[in-house]
Design a protein around this motif. Sequence first.
Motif, PDB file in Angstrom:
ATOM      1  N   UNK A  28       9.305   3.120  16.663  1.00 37.32           N
ATOM      2  CA  UNK A  28       7.965   2.950  16.096  1.00 37.32           C
ATOM      3  C   UNK A  28       7.676   3.998  15.024  1.00 37.32           C
ATOM      4  N   UNK A  29       8.166   5.233  15.233  1.00 37.40           N
ATOM      5  CA  UNK A  29       7.918   6.299  14.262  1.00 37.40           C
ATOM      6  C   UNK A  29       8.702   6.082  12.972  1.00 37.40           C
ATOM      7  N   UNK A  30       9.864   5.458  13.085  1.00 41.63           N
ATOM      8  CA  UNK A  30      10.691   5.214  11.903  1.00 41.63           C
ATOM      9  C   UNK A  30      10.256   3.969  11.135  1.00 41.63           C
ATOM     10  N   UNK A  31       9.661   3.013  11.841  1.00 36.00           N
ATOM     11  CA  UNK A  31       9.292   1.742  11.204  1.00 36.00           C
ATOM     12  C   UNK A  31       8.160   1.954  10.200  1.00 36.00           C
ATOM     13  N   UNK A  32       8.227   1.241   9.107  1.00 36.63           N
ATOM     14  CA  UNK A  32       7.191   1.335   8.065  1.00 36.63           C
ATOM     15  C   UNK A  32       6.390   0.046   7.921  1.00 36.63           C
ATOM     16  N   UNK A  33       6.862  -1.025   8.552  1.00 34.53           N
ATOM     17  CA  UNK A  33       6.216  -2.326   8.364  1.00 34.53           C
ATOM     18  C   UNK A  33       5.484  -2.786   9.621  1.00 34.53           C
ATOM     19  N   UNK A  34       4.965  -1.839  10.403  1.00 36.40           N
ATOM     20  CA  UNK A  34       4.226  -2.210  11.609  1.00 36.40           C
ATOM     21  C   UNK A  34       2.742  -1.932  11.401  1.00 36.40           C
ATOM     22  N   UNK A  35       1.939  -2.458  12.301  1.00 39.02           N
ATOM     23  CA  UNK A  35       0.491  -2.329  12.166  1.00 39.02           C
ATOM     24  C   UNK A  35       0.059  -0.867  12.297  1.00 39.02           C
ATOM     25  N   UNK A  36      -1.031  -0.511  11.595  1.00 48.28           N
ATOM     26  CA  UNK A  36      -1.529   0.864  11.601  1.00 48.28           C
ATOM     27  C   UNK A  36      -1.929   1.312  13.006  1.00 48.28           C
ATOM     28  N   UNK A  37      -2.519   0.423  13.786  1.00 43.23           N
ATOM     29  CA  UNK A  37      -2.933   0.785  15.142  1.00 43.23           C
ATOM     30  C   UNK A  37      -1.733   1.118  16.015  1.00 43.23           C
ATOM     31  N   UNK A  38      -0.624   0.420  15.807  1.00 44.35           N
ATOM     32  CA  UNK A  38       0.595   0.709  16.569  1.00 44.35           C
ATOM     33  C   UNK A  38       1.148   2.076  16.173  1.00 44.35           C
ATOM     34  N   UNK A  39       1.109   2.382  14.874  1.00 50.95           N
ATOM     35  CA  UNK A  39       1.572   3.700  14.414  1.00 50.95           C
ATOM     36  C   UNK A  39       0.766   4.816  15.081  1.00 50.95           C
ATOM     37  N   UNK A  40      -0.550   4.651  15.088  1.00 50.08           N
ATOM     38  CA  UNK A  40      -1.409   5.700  15.644  1.00 50.08           C
ATOM     39  C   UNK A  40      -1.218   5.837  17.152  1.00 50.08           C
TER      40      UNK A  40
END
Length: 765
Positions: free
Chosen positions: A90-102
């Motif tokens: 998840x930390x490396x991915x750039x094309x995921x939703x902002x809520x998932x990143x947070x």
Amino acid sequence: MRETSSGMRLDALACIRHLCEHYAEPQLYQQLAPSLCPLLLHCCNDTYYKSIAQALRAIGAYMYPLRPTVMTTSNQLMEMLPVFEVLKAKLLATDIDQEVKESALECFGHLVACTGDLPAFSPTLQACLPPFVERIKNDVTRSTAIKALKTICISTVHVAALSTVLAAVGGQLSLYLSQNSRAFRQQCLDALVHLVRKYGSAIPTETMMHILTDIVPFITDTDLYITDLCVQVASQVLQASPQMAPAVVDRCVLPVLLVCRSSLLQGSALDSILSFLSRLAQHREHCPFERLRQELSDTSVVAAAQAQAQRHVIGTLAKGLAAVVSSSATDVQTGAIQHFLGKIKQCGASPGPEAAQQCELSLLALGETGKTMDLSHTPDFCETLLQQLESSQDEIRLAAALALGYATVGAMGTLLKVVIDNTQQAGASAKGQKTQYLLLTSLREVIAIGVTQRGPGDQSLAEHLRPHVPRVLPILAQYADSNEESVRNVVSESLGHLLMVDQAAVLQALAPLLASKESWRVRAAAVSAVRFAAAKQCPASTIMPLKDQLLRCLADEELQVRKAALHSLNVACLSPTSTEIFRTHTDYIFDRIKEDSKQKPELIREVDLGPFKHKVDDGLPLRKFAYTVSTSLLSAYPEQIVSPSLIDLVLQGLADNEDVQVICCQLLQDLCSWNFALFRIIGRIGDVVEPFDRCIMRCIKQVQAKQQVGRAMDMLRLYARTLRVVEPIAETNQHKVFVDFMARIMKDSVFAQVYEHASSGKDSL
């Protein structure tokens, strides 16, 4: 969580998260871990982004029951080992939703805070750190990543693996301080404080130098909260890395000393600066005591300031001197105390402004130092301070009284008897009464500090006071009838604080004062003692015996006594320890408020000023107190107070002075914030239309006529904020009179602009 319905999964995950955040029995969660953890991991691979985010938050919360303390690590904690692989993706991915990143960053912070020191988790943790640092550098995710970093730093777990990224993280946080956003700068400084406090010894010297260089521009008196955080960073650098002392002295000492001379310095910023100076004093080789003493003794900057600002700055400098002296070596302490005494003795009978300021500073510095050291055995100490009580300068006399009180805190066994003996022996002459009042001020400081602090050996300072209470009470009772309000305030404050030291003796002394028929001043001083006791959050049992007398004073024939009783009641109702005392008496209190909130013509007098006459309303202060107490009653006892009668009180206040209108508008806003109360007042909403219409039109005419424009605009903003709270209630209940009024008043361009600003949050007030 096995349901196909995403809504059910979200509710289940949210439920697990909240349960884990408020767990009571960790063993129960540990037993469920083998069943729940695989399900949580499965939800992390869901196709719906909200399910993934909630699962990550639930995992972060679940870590704490699995390891309640550092020493109690459950075997089920290993169930969470695969989570790091999920987080890395998840930390490396750039094309995921902002809520998932947070949520991934939040989860990472909690996982590291719980498992960062366990060898089994170390390899996967190391692999996640580089992408975590990249998230700190990313403009979109940096705020959430910094919150996760703070979570890691405030944990009791020491994460050795962080040493590989401390330079990058510390440097990036330091770099962010140049950002324009104050809130983000504050967040970065807060994270830096915790980072340096816990891992400062492992942060490279070069990074530390960058941090110190970047915080210096923000150590000013223009933003004291930011200054507070910057000084905390410098203080933590000094503590964590003593080898950085030369750099700290070179970069930070001068701006900190400049802030010390500001009349704005107070609160937590002052506390942080005093702590910084205390640590700085321990590095004599890099920052000699004499340099700090000279800088903190420079009173030339206050020469052009107003008297109140001068007193504040001199008091701040005295606290700084005391912080440095108290943390210095014994030989330095002895020399500094003798220097202060010498400065005081050099002050003649009629000193110049500079000499008087130096004398005042030396007196206060001695007193502040005496809070933490026993100065009673210092030669000529007591005699010098007592002699200054007879100085020709008011500032020096007050400083001597305060210094004697402060020093008594650190030498209760010897100086307390000296203060009380001198108070009794001061005599009844005019000069003796003035000295006695100053000694009462000293005694007040001792009592005020004594009821909250603990002395050497963890013995309460109040225990030192208790044997002397019978000697103090007659002196206080004597001055309760003083014509000077400042003297009566000293008496009230001392009685209120002593109530927490020796309840039986003080209650016995207060009874005749509260029942005094000879002087209203005595009754007012006695009833005000309740206010000071409640302000210190004394136990309810302390105030309970005075409840009936306090309620009786609400109906006293003298206006000043009723005002003092309302003030005491206001503080007691808001105090968390004494709120319940008056719950059963709200009807009587509200009846007294309604009586005291009325305008009475007999209290309005006309003053002849020559060319014109001016009306003075002696009842206005009492009415303002009455409305203020009604606001406090609504906050403390909403179920008992909410009624249509409260609307009547608001309507009455809106026809009163503008100061009363301010309180009434706040009262109406508070009333509308209680959902259970709406059905009781909805029928009266239309009644507020006429008074608001009258008030708004008056202010609009003043603005158009260019008369008191500033005051009129302030009142318009107040009315706009209040109507903004009432309007949704009226619209929901289709209240035609109010809706028509709003439509009509919004046609005025002046009010429409003010209302728009209030609605958009741009209102400066």
